[in-house]
Every structure is written in structure tokens, then in C-alpha cells.
Scaffold this active site. Structure first.
Site, PDB file in Angstrom:
ATOM      1  N   LYS A  60       0.870  -1.183   0.000  1.00 11.74           N
ATOM      2  CA  LYS A  60       0.000   0.000   0.000  1.00 11.74           C
ATOM      3  C   LYS A  60       0.901   1.226   0.000  1.00 11.74           C
ATOM      4  CE  LYS A  60      -4.407   1.058   0.180  1.00 11.74           C
ATOM      5  NZ  LYS A  60      -5.576   0.342  -0.331  1.00 11.74           N
ATOM      6  N   ASP A  73      -6.964   4.329  -4.608  1.00 10.53           N
ATOM      7  CA  ASP A  73      -7.642   4.199  -3.306  1.00 10.53           C
ATOM      8  C   ASP A  73      -8.260   5.573  -3.055  1.00 10.53           C
ATOM      9  OD1 ASP A  73      -7.847   2.286  -0.816  1.00 10.53           O
ATOM     10  OD2 ASP A  73      -7.319   4.206   0.056  1.00 10.53           O
TER      11      ASP A  73
HETATM   12  P1  NDP Z   1     -12.917   7.746  -2.904  1.00 14.10           P
HETATM   13  O1  NDP Z   1     -11.860   8.755  -2.663  1.00 14.10           O
HETATM   14  O2  NDP Z   1     -13.453   7.542  -4.256  1.00 14.10           O
HETATM   15  O3  NDP Z   1     -14.169   8.027  -1.929  1.00 14.10           O
HETATM   16  C1  NDP Z   1     -14.014   8.090  -0.556  1.00 14.10           C
HETATM   17  C2  NDP Z   1     -15.322   8.539   0.063  1.00 14.10           C
HETATM   18  O4  NDP Z   1     -15.216   8.452   1.477  1.00 14.10           O
HETATM   19  C3  NDP Z   1     -15.669   9.978  -0.249  1.00 14.10           C
HETATM   20  O5  NDP Z   1     -17.057  10.132  -0.248  1.00 14.10           O
HETATM   21  C4  NDP Z   1     -15.023  10.720   0.933  1.00 14.10           C
HETATM   22  O6  NDP Z   1     -15.601  11.988   1.211  1.00 14.10           O
HETATM   23  C5  NDP Z   1     -15.297   9.762   2.063  1.00 14.10           C
HETATM   24  N1  NDP Z   1     -14.257   9.912   3.077  1.00 14.10           N
HETATM   25  C6  NDP Z   1     -12.918   9.720   2.913  1.00 14.10           C
HETATM   26  N2  NDP Z   1     -12.264   9.989   4.053  1.00 14.10           N
HETATM   27  C7  NDP Z   1     -13.211  10.338   4.937  1.00 14.10           C
HETATM   28  C8  NDP Z   1     -13.179  10.728   6.301  1.00 14.10           C
HETATM   29  N3  NDP Z   1     -12.021  10.802   6.968  1.00 14.10           N
HETATM   30  N4  NDP Z   1     -14.362  11.013   6.918  1.00 14.10           N
HETATM   31  C9  NDP Z   1     -15.541  10.942   6.239  1.00 14.10           C
HETATM   32  N5  NDP Z   1     -15.630  10.593   4.947  1.00 14.10           N
HETATM   33  C10 NDP Z   1     -14.484  10.300   4.319  1.00 14.10           C
HETATM   34  O7  NDP Z   1     -12.318   6.383  -2.308  1.00 14.10           O
HETATM   35  P2  NDP Z   1     -12.779   4.879  -2.583  1.00 14.10           P
HETATM   36  O8  NDP Z   1     -14.249   4.835  -2.788  1.00 14.10           O
HETATM   37  O9  NDP Z   1     -11.882   4.310  -3.601  1.00 14.10           O
HETATM   38  O10 NDP Z   1     -12.401   4.178  -1.202  1.00 14.10           O
HETATM   39  C11 NDP Z   1     -13.327   4.095  -0.111  1.00 14.10           C
HETATM   40  C12 NDP Z   1     -12.879   3.009   0.847  1.00 14.10           C
HETATM   41  O11 NDP Z   1     -12.829   1.749   0.155  1.00 14.10           O
HETATM   42  C13 NDP Z   1     -11.490   3.174   1.458  1.00 14.10           C
HETATM   43  O12 NDP Z   1     -11.494   2.621   2.765  1.00 14.10           O
HETATM   44  C14 NDP Z   1     -10.602   2.321   0.565  1.00 14.10           C
HETATM   45  O13 NDP Z   1      -9.421   1.901   1.212  1.00 14.10           O
HETATM   46  C15 NDP Z   1     -11.540   1.149   0.313  1.00 14.10           C
HETATM   47  N6  NDP Z   1     -11.227   0.340  -0.861  1.00 14.10           N
HETATM   48  C16 NDP Z   1     -11.170   0.908  -2.108  1.00 14.10           C
HETATM   49  C17 NDP Z   1     -10.896   0.116  -3.199  1.00 14.10           C
HETATM   50  C18 NDP Z   1     -10.939   0.658  -4.593  1.00 14.10           C
HETATM   51  O14 NDP Z   1     -10.878  -0.166  -5.531  1.00 14.10           O
HETATM   52  N7  NDP Z   1     -11.071   1.943  -4.802  1.00 14.10           N
HETATM   53  C19 NDP Z   1     -10.574  -1.318  -3.057  1.00 14.10           C
HETATM   54  C20 NDP Z   1     -10.773  -1.826  -1.711  1.00 14.10           C
HETATM   55  C21 NDP Z   1     -11.056  -0.998  -0.666  1.00 14.10           C
HETATM   56  P3  NDP Z   1     -14.772  13.314   0.821  1.00 14.10           P
HETATM   57  O15 NDP Z   1     -14.800  13.348  -0.668  1.00 14.10           O
HETATM   58  O16 NDP Z   1     -15.501  14.424   1.477  1.00 14.10           O
HETATM   59  O17 NDP Z   1     -13.388  13.122   1.369  1.00 14.10           O
END
Ligand code: NDP
Length: 450
Positions: A124, A164
Site C-alpha cells: 500500500k 484508493d
Molecule cells: P474515494 O476517494 O473515491 O471516496 C471516498 C469517500 O469516502 C468519499 O465520499 C469521501 O468523502 C469519504 N471519506 C474519505 N475519508 C473520509 C473521512 N475521513 N471522513 C468521512 N468521509 C471520508 O475512495 P474509494 O471509494 O476508492 O475508497 C473508499 C474506501 O474503500 C477506502 O477505505 C478504501 O481503502 C476502500 N477500498 C477501495 C478500493 C478501490 O478499488 N477503490 C478497493 C478496496 C477498498 P470526501 O470526498 O468528502 O473526502
């Protein structure tokens, strides 16, 4: 946790006392491994070794903003475990990024990648860079500077990063362009690429779709389905958007979404037209989820200053899919879900539920899927992207989706069967940790525990 595991856990705490997220991830796995070590004591040295990254790379990322001011961020890559294949795992750009968060994510990734059945080790990386509010040119300059250092540490047969939080198709494109220039080669060194330069169909959808396939499999063990179920989803990024789409495909009714500023509750359901609005809002215009409430006239609740207690998990739903970030649901919030009659929780994000929340689900007999099993569809499809790159072929949408679905069904079966074999039927946390561990342990031992 049994005594031998506790000794290892204490070493982890002593070595890096300021890494709470990493401790949390390690503690959960070590708790599950007690019964394995009792029947396979020869794996004890593996456990000692598996909690220490093979390599950590940390570097300076200087970049100029649009005003011509120099900014300096910190870049990282954690190469956690390469015993079963090249290191593989995403890059996160978020101001909260530090070694503890990336080590927890890399550690989880080792078990997750093993569960997919594909030959991928765990890694990561990322940076404390905040893409929010940055111009496209600033994001491009940052990504190029980040890759100016990272390129020498990665490679198609060595370490293959993906996206991510904060890293989507745009960022992968900029980083791939820079890698190609520096390395002077075109290889599948990153996944999540655009379709015009080696990407895979279904990769953007894969994590969200896979999470819902896993939830469907869990529900089926109780003779239930997503048909007509009310579903709470947190986040509104990549994972949340496609989890929502698959919930709609399977006849469910999603009612919430969130971002770091607050959450929306749409009791009439978020349909395909509204989802298209969210995708445009989040992926193109990069706006806030409040705009959804302003447009469709539904409830919006701003995040409370108290972390985790913003009320999203207080809604009355049958199924919950936390898809935003780590520790976004605590024990109290889990209790609210239980009281409202929720029957299943599948993690789309990595470690979104605290240990107290998971304990609450187990005590109350909910179906609970840990992220390392339920969100493994993303990295599995990255694995399929690597295969297509090596073959210099593109598979169709249907073919990739079918493989993804098969992988998720297999992960569900493997975790459920393993939990049962070790006397913890219905405990997907133990099943995922043990099944993921066994394959890596065998490989590490065979390779002389280097
Ligand atoms: P994105 O950046 O596309 O979306 C993240 C979302 O979560 C946004 O809506 C963001 O809001 C919100 N968010 C992030 N940090 C915070 C926080 N500290 N408090 C509240 N809301 C928060 O990321 P992904 O959708 O790709 O990833 C989401 C999760 O899934 C993560 O845990 C990631 O590790 C996991 N994941 C992702 C994979 C992938 O293929 N993308 C694979 C496996 C797991 P805002 O825009 O306001 O920050």
C-alpha cells in the site's frame, strides 16, 4: 488472544507505539490465528515475520502550486509481503495519510490478496497530499513528482500500485504517463488504467459490485436476499457509487450516501437517475453531497464535530454497507443498527467498523463481512487487469464481471468453510484471517522465511 500471539502483539506495540491503526489491524488477525497455531505450531515463525513489512519506502514529494509556491508532501510505499506474488495494493492521497494508516492497509491487503486466489502479494502507499480544492494542473504536477521517486521501486513483476481514496482514473493516468517516460517502457505497472491504455472493463465497478455480491452470498445462507431491502451506504466515491448500482441491480433500495461534510437520507430511495447525478457531482464537478439534498429535497445532516457520530448509522435499514473510510462506525452506532433491525453489514471500505462495532454484530447474530473478504473484488479485478496486460488482450465486460462474481462467490465459500473448520461457524472475520494466512504462511515457509 492466546499467550504466544500476545507476545508477538506486544513486540509490535513496543516497536511502533504510535501506530494505532496498524495495532488494530494486527490485533484482529492475531486473535483469529490462535487456533491455527495450536494445530500448526510450525507456523509460529511465520506470524513473527508477517507483522513486519518487507520494506518501507518514504520520500519527499515537492510540487509547485498555481501561484508558483513550492509545496512539499510526504510519499510512501509499504511493501508488506511478496511471498505469493508481486506487491499489490492501492495508493491513497489524503491529508490523514501516515505510516500507521498505510501499514494497516498493507497488512490487510496481504490477507485480502491471498483470499482472491490470484498470485498477488500485499502493499500500500500514498501521500498526505489533499487533492480537494486543487486544480487539475496542480494534481498533475503532484502526481508527476510523486512518480519521479516511486518509479524506481515498482514494476510489473515487482510492485503494482492501484487507486484508493483520492486516487482515481485521473491520477492513475498522470502517474502512468510519468512512469512510462522515466522507465522507457509500456507495462502493466499500475492498475485502474483508462481503457485506451491498458485498463480493464469493470475495474472501476469491481470493489462496489464485489461487496454486494458478497453480501448477497451471506444473505443467501439465511434464505434472504437484497430484493426489497433498505440499504444504508456511506461514502459517495468509487466504492459507494458502484455498491449502490449493484444494490439497485439486485432489487434493493439504497437510502443514504455521505462525504466528509455530511450525509443525505433519501427515504424515497436513490434510483439510477439520482445515481447518475451523484457520479457527475463527485467524479466530474467534484462537489459536495449536500448538493444532492438541495436538488432532490431530501434530508441532509452535516457531520458533527464528534468523529463517527454523524447519525448516518441511526437510519432504519435492513443492510449497511460502510464504504467511506476506516473506523467510520463505532460500537454505539453499531448498536443503533441492531436496534433498528439491520440483519447484515458488509464492509466496502477497509476497516470501517471498530472492534467494538464488530463485537456488537457478532453478539447480536448479524451477518458481518470484513473488508478484507467483501471488498476484495477491487484487487481481484486489478489482478485480472494484470493478466490482460500480460496477454496483451482485453476481455469483454461480461467476461470480467463473470470472473469477478465467481471470485467473490469463492471467497465467501472459502471464508465460511474455514470459519466452520476452525470451530467458529458464521464468523467471517476469523474465516478470512485464517484462510488468507494459510496460503501466505505455506509460501513463506517454503521460501525459507526470508
Ligand atoms: P474515494 O476517494 O473515491 O471516496 C471516498 C469517500 O469516502 C468519499 O465520499 C469521501 O468523502 C469519504 N471519506 C474519505 N475519508 C473520509 C473521512 N475521513 N471522513 C468521512 N468521509 C471520508 O475512495 P474509494 O471509494 O476508492 O475508497 C473508499 C474506501 O474503500 C477506502 O477505505 C478504501 O481503502 C476502500 N477500498 C477501495 C478500493 C478501490 O478499488 N477503490 C478497493 C478496496 C477498498 P470526501 O470526498 O468528502 O473526502
Amino acid at each position: 488472544m492466546n499467550e504466544s500471539m500476545r507476545v508477538i502483539y506486544q513486540t509490535v506495540l513496543n516497536r511502533d507505539p504510535n501506530q494505532p491503526e496498524f495495532h488494530q489491524a494486527v490485533e484482529e488477525v492475531l486473535e483469529s490465528l490462535g487456533p491455527v497455531i495450536e494445530s500448526r505450531p510450525e507456523y509460529m515463525p511465520v506470524v513473527k515475520s508477517i507483522v513486519e513489512p518487507e520494506r518501507i519506502i518514504q520520500f519527499r514529494v515537492p510540487w509547485y502550486d498555481d501561484e508558483g509556491t513550492l509545496n512539499v508532501n510526504r510519499g510512501f510505499r509499504i511493501q508488506m509481503n511478496g511471498a505469493i506474488g508481486p506487491f499489490k495494493g492501492g495508493l491513497r492521497f489524503h491529508p490523514s495519510v501516515n505510516q500507521s494508516i498505510l501499514k494497516f492497509l498493507a497488512f490487510e491487503q496481504v490477507f485480502k490478496n491471498s483470499l482472491t486466489g490470484l498470485p498477488m502479494g500485499g502493499g500500500k502507499g500514498g501521500s498526505d497530499f489533499d487533492p480537494k480544492g486543487k486544480s487539475d494542473a496542480e494534481v498533475r504536477r503532484f502526481c508527476q513528482s510523486f512518480m519521479m521517486e516511486l518509479w524506481r521501486h515498482i514494476g510489473a513483476d515487482l510492485d503494482v500500485p492501484a487507486g484508493d481514496i483520492g486516487v482515481g482514473g485521473r491520477e492513475i493516468g498522470y502517474m502512468f504517463g510519468m512512469y512510462r517516460k522515466l522507465a522507457n517502457e509500456f507495462t502493466g505497472v499500475l492498475t485502474g488504467k483508462g481503457m485506451s491504455y491498458g485498463g480493464s472493463l469493470i475495474r472501476p465497478e469491481a470493489t462496489g459490485y464485489g461487496t454486494v455480491y458478497f453480501a448477497r452470498e451471506m444473505l443467501a445462507t439465511k434464505g434472504k436476499s437484497l430484493e426489497g431491502a433498505k440499504v444504508a451506504i456511506s461514502g459517495s466515491g468509487n466504492v459507494a457509487q458502484f455498491a449502490l448500482e449493484k444494490v439497485l441491480d439486485l432489487g434493493g433500495k439504497p437510502v443514504t450516501l455521505s462525504d466528509s461534510s455530511g450525509f443525505i437520507y433519501d427515504s424515497s430511495g436513490i434510483d439510477r437517475e439520482k445515481l447518475a447525478f451523484v457520479m457527475d457531482l463527485k467524479n466530474e464537478r467534484r462537489g459536495r453531497i449536500k448538493e444532492y439534498a438541495d436538488t432532490y429535497g431530501c434530508e441532509y445532516t452535516a457531520s458533527s464535530p464528534e468523529p463517527n457520530l454523524n447519525g448516518l448509522w441511526g437510519v432504519d435499514v435492513d443492510i449497511a454497507l460502510p464504504c467511506a473510510t476506516q473506523n467510520e462506525m463505532n460500537g454505539e452506532e453499531a448498536k443503533m443498527l441492531v436496534e433498528n433491525g439491520c440483519i447484515a453489514v458488509a464492509e466496502g471500505a477497509n476497516m470501517p467498523c471498530t472492534p467494538e462495532a464488530i463485537e456488537c454484530f457478532h453478539e447480536n447474530g448479524l451477518l458481518f463481512a470484513p473488508g478484507k473478504a467483501s471488498n476484495a473484488g477491487g484487487v481481484a479485478t486489478s489482478g485480472l487487469e494484470m493478466s490482460q496486460n500480460s496477454l496483451r488482450l482485453n476481455w469483454s465486460r461480461e467476461e470480467v464481471d463473470q470472473r469477478l462474481e465467481e471470485i467473490m462467490v469463492n471467497i465467501h465459500k472459502n471464508t465460511a468453510d474455514t470459519a466452520k473448520e476452525f470451530g467458529m461457524e458464521g464468523n467471517y472475520v476469523a474465516g478470512a484471517n485464517i484462510a488468507g494466512f494459510l496460503k501466505v504462511a505455506e509460501a513463506m515457509e517454503a521460501q525459507g522465511l526470508l
